[in-house]
Design a protein around this motif. Sequence first.
Motif, PDB file in Angstrom:
ATOM      1  N   LEU A 119       0.852  -1.192   0.000  1.00  0.00           N
ATOM      2  CA  LEU A 119       0.000   0.000   0.000  1.00  0.00           C
ATOM      3  C   LEU A 119       0.884   1.238   0.000  1.00  0.00           C
ATOM      4  CD1 LEU A 119      -2.402  -1.231   2.814  1.00  0.00           C
ATOM      5  CD2 LEU A 119      -2.824  -1.363   0.375  1.00  0.00           C
ATOM      6  N   PHE A 120       0.804   2.023  -1.064  1.00  0.00           N
ATOM      7  CA  PHE A 120       1.579   3.257  -1.180  1.00  0.00           C
ATOM      8  C   PHE A 120       0.689   4.429  -0.806  1.00  0.00           C
ATOM      9  CE2 PHE A 120       3.501   0.430  -4.375  1.00  0.00           C
ATOM     10  CZ  PHE A 120       4.809   0.444  -3.945  1.00  0.00           C
ATOM     11  N   THR A 121       1.252   5.410  -0.111  1.00  0.00           N
ATOM     12  CA  THR A 121       0.455   6.539   0.348  1.00  0.00           C
ATOM     13  C   THR A 121       1.297   7.799   0.456  1.00  0.00           C
ATOM     14  OG1 THR A 121      -0.990   7.301   2.127  1.00  0.00           O
ATOM     15  CG2 THR A 121       0.875   5.954   2.770  1.00  0.00           C
ATOM     16  N   GLU A 122       0.623   8.937   0.467  1.00  0.00           N
ATOM     17  CA  GLU A 122       1.269  10.227   0.692  1.00  0.00           C
ATOM     18  C   GLU A 122       1.119  10.662   2.152  1.00  0.00           C
ATOM     19  OE1 GLU A 122       3.027  12.137  -1.571  1.00  0.00           O
ATOM     20  OE2 GLU A 122       2.850  10.400  -2.889  1.00  0.00           O
ATOM     21  N   THR A 123       0.190  10.038   2.872  1.00  0.00           N
ATOM     22  CA  THR A 123      -0.079  10.362   4.272  1.00  0.00           C
ATOM     23  C   THR A 123       0.282   9.153   5.119  1.00  0.00           C
ATOM     24  OG1 THR A 123      -1.943  11.693   3.520  1.00  0.00           O
ATOM     25  CG2 THR A 123      -1.841  11.205   5.871  1.00  0.00           C
ATOM     26  N   ALA A 124       1.121   9.355   6.112  1.00  0.00           N
ATOM     27  CA  ALA A 124       1.693   8.245   6.877  1.00  0.00           C
ATOM     28  C   ALA A 124       0.661   7.342   7.525  1.00  0.00           C
ATOM     29  CB  ALA A 124       2.644   8.792   7.943  1.00  0.00           C
ATOM     30  N   ASN A 125      -0.423   7.888   8.038  1.00  0.00           N
ATOM     31  CA  ASN A 125      -1.365   7.067   8.796  1.00  0.00           C
ATOM     32  C   ASN A 125      -2.579   6.599   7.997  1.00  0.00           C
ATOM     33  OD1 ASN A 125      -2.749   9.473   8.581  1.00  0.00           O
ATOM     34  ND2 ASN A 125      -3.062   9.738  10.765  1.00  0.00           N
ATOM     35  N   ALA A 126      -2.707   6.987   6.738  1.00  0.00           N
ATOM     36  CA  ALA A 126      -3.894   6.649   5.944  1.00  0.00           C
ATOM     37  C   ALA A 126      -4.115   5.138   5.797  1.00  0.00           C
ATOM     38  CB  ALA A 126      -3.834   7.333   4.582  1.00  0.00           C
ATOM     39  N   PRO A 127      -3.120   4.343   5.421  1.00  0.00           N
ATOM     40  CA  PRO A 127      -3.376   2.900   5.316  1.00  0.00           C
ATOM     41  C   PRO A 127      -3.741   2.241   6.648  1.00  0.00           C
ATOM     42  CG  PRO A 127      -1.423   3.471   4.071  1.00  0.00           C
ATOM     43  CD  PRO A 127      -1.794   4.674   4.893  1.00  0.00           C
ATOM     44  N   VAL A 158      10.915   1.485  10.483  1.00  0.00           N
ATOM     45  CA  VAL A 158      10.215   0.271  10.100  1.00  0.00           C
ATOM     46  C   VAL A 158       9.399  -0.225  11.287  1.00  0.00           C
ATOM     47  CG1 VAL A 158      10.503  -2.112   9.334  1.00  0.00           C
ATOM     48  CG2 VAL A 158      11.994  -0.331   8.427  1.00  0.00           C
ATOM     49  N   TYR A 159       8.138  -0.505  11.040  1.00  0.00           N
ATOM     50  CA  TYR A 159       7.232  -1.041  12.049  1.00  0.00           C
ATOM     51  C   TYR A 159       6.842  -2.447  11.599  1.00  0.00           C
ATOM     52  CZ  TYR A 159       6.872   3.846  13.397  1.00  0.00           C
ATOM     53  OH  TYR A 159       7.161   5.124  13.790  1.00  0.00           O
ATOM     54  N   ILE A 160       7.119  -3.444  12.420  1.00  0.00           N
ATOM     55  CA  ILE A 160       6.858  -4.836  12.065  1.00  0.00           C
ATOM     56  C   ILE A 160       5.729  -5.373  12.933  1.00  0.00           C
ATOM     57  CG2 ILE A 160       7.812  -7.177  11.934  1.00  0.00           C
ATOM     58  CD1 ILE A 160       9.217  -5.393   9.979  1.00  0.00           C
ATOM     59  N   GLY A 161       4.750  -5.992  12.297  1.00  0.00           N
ATOM     60  CA  GLY A 161       3.696  -6.702  13.016  1.00  0.00           C
ATOM     61  C   GLY A 161       2.384  -5.951  13.105  1.00  0.00           C
ATOM     62  N   ASP A 162       1.323  -6.735  13.223  1.00  0.00           N
ATOM     63  CA  ASP A 162      -0.027  -6.194  13.292  1.00  0.00           C
ATOM     64  C   ASP A 162      -0.269  -5.420  14.587  1.00  0.00           C
ATOM     65  OD1 ASP A 162      -2.576  -6.080  11.861  1.00  0.00           O
ATOM     66  OD2 ASP A 162      -3.377  -7.211  13.562  1.00  0.00           O
ATOM     67  N   ASP A 163       0.516  -5.687  15.625  1.00  0.00           N
ATOM     68  CA  ASP A 163       0.354  -4.981  16.895  1.00  0.00           C
ATOM     69  C   ASP A 163       0.742  -3.499  16.781  1.00  0.00           C
ATOM     70  OD1 ASP A 163       2.984  -5.870  16.503  1.00  0.00           O
ATOM     71  OD2 ASP A 163       3.432  -5.727  18.641  1.00  0.00           O
ATOM     72  N   GLN A 164       1.392  -3.117  15.701  1.00  0.00           N
ATOM     73  CA  GLN A 164       1.791  -1.712  15.480  1.00  0.00           C
ATOM     74  C   GLN A 164       0.678  -0.889  14.833  1.00  0.00           C
ATOM     75  OE1 GLN A 164       4.839  -0.437  16.398  1.00  0.00           O
ATOM     76  NE2 GLN A 164       5.220  -2.415  17.331  1.00  0.00           N
ATOM     77  N   LEU A 165      -0.420  -1.536  14.452  1.00  0.00           N
ATOM     78  CA  LEU A 165      -1.496  -0.863  13.707  1.00  0.00           C
ATOM     79  C   LEU A 165      -2.075   0.326  14.465  1.00  0.00           C
ATOM     80  CD1 LEU A 165      -3.103  -1.024  11.070  1.00  0.00           C
ATOM     81  CD2 LEU A 165      -4.776  -2.408  12.291  1.00  0.00           C
ATOM     82  N   GLU A 166      -2.327   0.156  15.737  1.00  0.00           N
ATOM     83  CA  GLU A 166      -2.920   1.240  16.538  1.00  0.00           C
ATOM     84  C   GLU A 166      -1.989   2.447  16.607  1.00  0.00           C
ATOM     85  OE1 GLU A 166      -6.011   2.978  18.307  1.00  0.00           O
ATOM     86  OE2 GLU A 166      -6.088   0.868  17.728  1.00  0.00           O
ATOM     87  N   ALA A 167      -0.717   2.201  16.839  1.00  0.00           N
ATOM     88  CA  ALA A 167       0.263   3.301  16.907  1.00  0.00           C
ATOM     89  C   ALA A 167       0.358   4.024  15.570  1.00  0.00           C
ATOM     90  CB  ALA A 167       1.627   2.758  17.316  1.00  0.00           C
ATOM     91  N   LEU A 168       0.341   3.270  14.482  1.00  0.00           N
ATOM     92  CA  LEU A 168       0.430   3.879  13.154  1.00  0.00           C
ATOM     93  C   LEU A 168      -0.824   4.682  12.821  1.00  0.00           C
ATOM     94  CD1 LEU A 168       2.080   0.895  11.288  1.00  0.00           C
ATOM     95  CD2 LEU A 168       3.104   3.148  11.648  1.00  0.00           C
ATOM     96  N   ALA A 169      -1.980   4.175  13.234  1.00  0.00           N
ATOM     97  CA  ALA A 169      -3.231   4.892  12.972  1.00  0.00           C
ATOM     98  C   ALA A 169      -3.285   6.214  13.730  1.00  0.00           C
ATOM     99  CB  ALA A 169      -4.434   4.026  13.340  1.00  0.00           C
ATOM    100  N   ASN A 170      -2.604   6.278  14.871  1.00  0.00           N
ATOM    101  CA  ASN A 170      -2.614   7.493  15.684  1.00  0.00           C
ATOM    102  C   ASN A 170      -1.510   8.483  15.327  1.00  0.00           C
ATOM    103  OD1 ASN A 170      -4.852   6.674  17.174  1.00  0.00           O
ATOM    104  ND2 ASN A 170      -3.600   5.527  18.601  1.00  0.00           N
ATOM    105  N   LEU A 171      -0.674   8.135  14.354  1.00  0.00           N
ATOM    106  CA  LEU A 171       0.353   9.077  13.908  1.00  0.00           C
ATOM    107  C   LEU A 171      -0.306  10.338  13.367  1.00  0.00           C
ATOM    108  CD1 LEU A 171       2.938   6.949  11.889  1.00  0.00           C
ATOM    109  CD2 LEU A 171       3.308   8.095  14.055  1.00  0.00           C
ATOM    110  N   LYS A 172       0.301  11.457  13.646  1.00  0.00           N
ATOM    111  CA  LYS A 172      -0.225  12.716  13.120  1.00  0.00           C
ATOM    112  C   LYS A 172       0.476  13.030  11.814  1.00  0.00           C
ATOM    113  CE  LYS A 172      -1.694  14.567  17.452  1.00  0.00           C
ATOM    114  NZ  LYS A 172      -1.860  15.711  18.270  1.00  0.00           N
TER     115      LYS A 172
END
Length: 175
Positions: free
Chosen positions: A85-93, A118-132
């Motif tokens: 998944l390619f994106t211009e916004t870090a937290n969009a995916p 680099v963020y590895i694993g599904d447990d990082q999803l919440e942290a990535l979603a909360n990135l500003k």
Amino acid sequence: MTRAEKTATIEALKEKLSGVEYFYLADSSTLTVEQINKFRGMCFEKGVEMKVVKNTLIKKALEAASGEKNYEELHQALKGHTAILFTETANAPAKLIKEFRKDSEKPTLKAAYIESDVYIGDDQLEALANLKSKEDLLAEVITLLQSPAKNVIGSLKSGGQTIAGLLKALEERAA
């Protein structure tokens, strides 16, 4: 897939990887065709480009594009089916995956590359979603910088009225 097609795919991926700061690797293997089409539609609406590519081709593209980027850590995530998944916004995916998983248990996050981290694993999803996003951070900084200026201007305005009132009172007293 012929050798020429593989080479062309690797080259296209290499160019794409060289031009982006953020991309995610996800596993969407157990999704039905209907679910994949729905997810692709959501990706399109959010400005996220989704490609499903063989792991060996992704690995070769990462190796070719690496340069000063830290892609080696992503190799461990290249197992099973992989959607990139390619994106211009870090937290969009991450937000997109979270939203889609309200109805389904997949796709799962394998890894994410965010500006050389680099963020590895599904447990990082919440942290990535909360990135500003950069825009959100800039707005916060501007607001913080404006706050003292607004206080000073407000004080000057109220102080000006106080000084004017004092001058008027002194003038009336003298007269």
